[in-house]
Write a protein that holds these residues in place. Sequence first.
Motif, PDB file in Angstrom:
ATOM      1  N   ASP A  54      -6.373   3.919  -7.827  1.00 51.50           N
ATOM      2  CA  ASP A  54      -5.357   2.880  -7.986  1.00 51.50           C
ATOM      3  C   ASP A  54      -5.468   1.771  -6.942  1.00 51.50           C
ATOM      4  O   ASP A  54      -4.490   1.073  -6.665  1.00 51.50           O
ATOM      5  CB  ASP A  54      -3.964   3.514  -7.948  1.00 51.50           C
ATOM      6  N   LEU A  55      -6.670   1.590  -6.390  1.00 51.14           N
ATOM      7  CA  LEU A  55      -6.919   0.496  -5.449  1.00 51.14           C
ATOM      8  C   LEU A  55      -6.955  -0.818  -6.225  1.00 51.14           C
ATOM      9  O   LEU A  55      -7.620  -0.917  -7.266  1.00 51.14           O
ATOM     10  CB  LEU A  55      -8.249   0.713  -4.729  1.00 51.14           C
ATOM     11  N   THR A  56      -6.238  -1.830  -5.732  1.00 53.34           N
ATOM     12  CA  THR A  56      -6.214  -3.121  -6.421  1.00 53.34           C
ATOM     13  C   THR A  56      -6.959  -4.212  -5.663  1.00 53.34           C
ATOM     14  O   THR A  56      -7.306  -5.241  -6.243  1.00 53.34           O
ATOM     15  CB  THR A  56      -4.767  -3.587  -6.674  1.00 53.34           C
ATOM     16  N   TRP A  57      -7.219  -4.020  -4.365  1.00 50.35           N
ATOM     17  CA  TRP A  57      -7.921  -5.037  -3.579  1.00 50.35           C
ATOM     18  C   TRP A  57      -8.441  -4.397  -2.305  1.00 50.35           C
ATOM     19  O   TRP A  57      -7.821  -3.471  -1.760  1.00 50.35           O
ATOM     20  CB  TRP A  57      -6.992  -6.192  -3.230  1.00 50.35           C
ATOM     21  N   VAL A  58      -9.572  -4.894  -1.826  1.00 49.30           N
ATOM     22  CA  VAL A  58     -10.103  -4.478  -0.531  1.00 49.30           C
ATOM     23  C   VAL A  58     -10.814  -5.673   0.092  1.00 49.30           C
ATOM     24  O   VAL A  58     -11.480  -6.435  -0.602  1.00 49.30           O
ATOM     25  CB  VAL A  58     -11.054  -3.258  -0.645  1.00 49.30           C
ATOM     26  N   ASP A  59     -10.615  -5.849   1.409  1.00 44.23           N
ATOM     27  CA  ASP A  59     -11.318  -6.912   2.129  1.00 44.23           C
ATOM     28  C   ASP A  59     -12.090  -6.303   3.289  1.00 44.23           C
ATOM     29  O   ASP A  59     -12.210  -5.074   3.390  1.00 44.23           O
ATOM     30  CB  ASP A  59     -10.349  -8.014   2.576  1.00 44.23           C
ATOM     31  N   SER A  60     -12.617  -7.127   4.175  1.00 39.85           N
ATOM     32  CA  SER A  60     -13.435  -6.626   5.279  1.00 39.85           C
ATOM     33  C   SER A  60     -12.642  -5.718   6.214  1.00 39.85           C
ATOM     34  O   SER A  60     -13.204  -4.777   6.790  1.00 39.85           O
ATOM     35  CB  SER A  60     -14.047  -7.787   6.061  1.00 39.85           C
ATOM     36  N   SER A  61     -11.356  -5.944   6.364  1.00 41.67           N
ATOM     37  CA  SER A  61     -10.533  -5.053   7.188  1.00 41.67           C
ATOM     38  C   SER A  61     -10.417  -3.684   6.544  1.00 41.67           C
ATOM     39  O   SER A  61     -10.390  -2.663   7.231  1.00 41.67           O
ATOM     40  CB  SER A  61      -9.139  -5.644   7.407  1.00 41.67           C
ATOM     41  N   THR A  75      -6.851  15.289   0.073  1.00 37.46           N
ATOM     42  CA  THR A  75      -7.121  14.003  -0.555  1.00 37.46           C
ATOM     43  C   THR A  75      -6.048  13.002  -0.175  1.00 37.46           C
ATOM     44  O   THR A  75      -4.859  13.321  -0.188  1.00 37.46           O
ATOM     45  CB  THR A  75      -7.141  14.147  -2.097  1.00 37.46           C
ATOM     46  N   VAL A  76      -6.483  11.791   0.154  1.00 33.99           N
ATOM     47  CA  VAL A  76      -5.569  10.672   0.362  1.00 33.99           C
ATOM     48  C   VAL A  76      -5.648   9.803  -0.880  1.00 33.99           C
ATOM     49  O   VAL A  76      -6.703   9.255  -1.191  1.00 33.99           O
ATOM     50  CB  VAL A  76      -5.941   9.845   1.609  1.00 33.99           C
ATOM     51  N   HIS A  77      -4.550   9.712  -1.615  1.00 30.04           N
ATOM     52  CA  HIS A  77      -4.459   8.870  -2.809  1.00 30.04           C
ATOM     53  C   HIS A  77      -4.010   7.486  -2.343  1.00 30.04           C
ATOM     54  O   HIS A  77      -2.953   7.356  -1.714  1.00 30.04           O
ATOM     55  CB  HIS A  77      -3.460   9.453  -3.802  1.00 30.04           C
ATOM     56  N   ILE A  78      -4.809   6.489  -2.646  1.00 32.66           N
ATOM     57  CA  ILE A  78      -4.574   5.126  -2.164  1.00 32.66           C
ATOM     58  C   ILE A  78      -4.154   4.269  -3.351  1.00 32.66           C
ATOM     59  O   ILE A  78      -4.883   4.155  -4.334  1.00 32.66           O
ATOM     60  CB  ILE A  78      -5.853   4.573  -1.512  1.00 32.66           C
ATOM     61  N   VAL A  79      -2.972   3.650  -3.238  1.00 36.42           N
ATOM     62  CA  VAL A  79      -2.430   2.818  -4.310  1.00 36.42           C
ATOM     63  C   VAL A  79      -2.125   1.442  -3.725  1.00 36.42           C
ATOM     64  O   VAL A  79      -1.368   1.329  -2.762  1.00 36.42           O
ATOM     65  CB  VAL A  79      -1.139   3.425  -4.891  1.00 36.42           C
ATOM     66  N   GLY A  80      -2.740   0.408  -4.296  1.00 38.35           N
ATOM     67  CA  GLY A  80      -2.455  -0.952  -3.855  1.00 38.35           C
ATOM     68  C   GLY A  80      -3.616  -1.583  -3.122  1.00 38.35           C
ATOM     69  O   GLY A  80      -4.778  -1.296  -3.396  1.00 38.35           O
ATOM     70  N   GLU A  81      -3.278  -2.433  -2.144  1.00 40.60           N
ATOM     71  CA  GLU A  81      -4.256  -3.251  -1.440  1.00 40.60           C
ATOM     72  C   GLU A  81      -4.649  -2.621  -0.102  1.00 40.60           C
ATOM     73  O   GLU A  81      -3.788  -2.181   0.659  1.00 40.60           O
ATOM     74  CB  GLU A  81      -3.670  -4.638  -1.179  1.00 40.60           C
ATOM     75  N   LEU A  82      -5.943  -2.625   0.173  1.00 42.20           N
ATOM     76  CA  LEU A  82      -6.458  -2.172   1.465  1.00 42.20           C
ATOM     77  C   LEU A  82      -7.064  -3.399   2.138  1.00 42.20           C
ATOM     78  O   LEU A  82      -8.188  -3.807   1.844  1.00 42.20           O
ATOM     79  CB  LEU A  82      -7.499  -1.067   1.260  1.00 42.20           C
ATOM     80  N   LEU A 129       0.835  -1.194   0.000  1.00 43.41           N
ATOM     81  CA  LEU A 129       0.000   0.000   0.000  1.00 43.41           C
ATOM     82  C   LEU A 129       0.870   1.243   0.000  1.00 43.41           C
ATOM     83  O   LEU A 129       1.836   1.336   0.747  1.00 43.41           O
ATOM     84  CB  LEU A 129      -0.891   0.014   1.255  1.00 43.41           C
ATOM     85  N   ARG A 130       0.485   2.196  -0.859  1.00 37.15           N
ATOM     86  CA  ARG A 130       1.130   3.502  -0.861  1.00 37.15           C
ATOM     87  C   ARG A 130       0.050   4.548  -0.664  1.00 37.15           C
ATOM     88  O   ARG A 130      -1.003   4.493  -1.303  1.00 37.15           O
ATOM     89  CB  ARG A 130       1.888   3.752  -2.159  1.00 37.15           C
ATOM     90  N   LEU A 131       0.323   5.510   0.201  1.00 43.38           N
ATOM     91  CA  LEU A 131      -0.606   6.597   0.470  1.00 43.38           C
ATOM     92  C   LEU A 131       0.101   7.911   0.218  1.00 43.38           C
ATOM     93  O   LEU A 131       1.262   8.078   0.596  1.00 43.38           O
ATOM     94  CB  LEU A 131      -1.083   6.559   1.929  1.00 43.38           C
ATOM     95  N   ARG A 132      -0.608   8.840  -0.405  1.00 46.01           N
ATOM     96  CA  ARG A 132      -0.074  10.181  -0.623  1.00 46.01           C
ATOM     97  C   ARG A 132      -1.187  11.154  -0.284  1.00 46.01           C
ATOM     98  O   ARG A 132      -2.301  11.033  -0.784  1.00 46.01           O
ATOM     99  CB  ARG A 132       0.372  10.347  -2.072  1.00 46.01           C
ATOM    100  N   ILE A 133      -0.887  12.105   0.596  1.00 46.01           N
ATOM    101  CA  ILE A 133      -1.877  13.089   1.010  1.00 46.01           C
ATOM    102  C   ILE A 133      -1.518  14.427   0.378  1.00 46.01           C
ATOM    103  O   ILE A 133      -0.398  14.909   0.530  1.00 46.01           O
ATOM    104  CB  ILE A 133      -1.933  13.216   2.541  1.00 46.01           C
ATOM    105  N   THR A 134      -2.490  15.002  -0.325  1.00 46.06           N
ATOM    106  CA  THR A 134      -2.284  16.285  -0.991  1.00 46.06           C
ATOM    107  C   THR A 134      -3.435  17.216  -0.652  1.00 46.06           C
ATOM    108  O   THR A 134      -4.505  16.772  -0.236  1.00 46.06           O
ATOM    109  CB  THR A 134      -2.220  16.122  -2.518  1.00 46.06           C
ATOM    110  N   GLY A 135      -3.216  18.503  -0.856  1.00 44.71           N
ATOM    111  CA  GLY A 135      -4.300  19.464  -0.698  1.00 44.71           C
ATOM    112  C   GLY A 135      -4.026  20.508   0.350  1.00 44.71           C
ATOM    113  O   GLY A 135      -2.923  20.624   0.883  1.00 44.71           O
TER     114      GLY A 135
END
Length: 130
Positions: A59-66, A21-28, A9-15
């Motif tokens: 750019d989210l690639t996966w999300v589960d119950s967590s 905005t939190v840009h979320i890249v990868g698996e959550l 997971l990569r997070l980038r906060i801008t604004g």
Amino acid sequence: MTDHSSNELRLRITGEPASWTVHIVGELDYDTSDALVDAVAAHLERHPEPGVVRLDFRDLTWVDSSGLSALIMIHRHTSAIGADLYLDHRPELLDHRLRLTNLLAHLTAPAAGDGVLGPEADGDARAGVT
């Protein structure tokens, strides 16, 4: 801009302090969801009066119950200070899980007390997408 990264997971906060905005890249998921909640909570501590917090899932690639649980926690943090939470650029895999669990309207509703109808009042299940 603030960066928070791991292998999954990569997070980038801008604004601006009032809207960011939190840009979320990868698996959550179980392994990464705490990082998202911690990053948002830390940013809220530094900027306690945002009007709008956006989570960009382009750019989210996966999300589960967590991952869904993390979104609920973030919603609690933003609601507590009266900020609106937007879930932008939701991929179908996230939308499907939000609909399946009946969380979509809950997570994308305006902050309590602002007198605005919820996002599905116009019948658009994808309200909040930009």
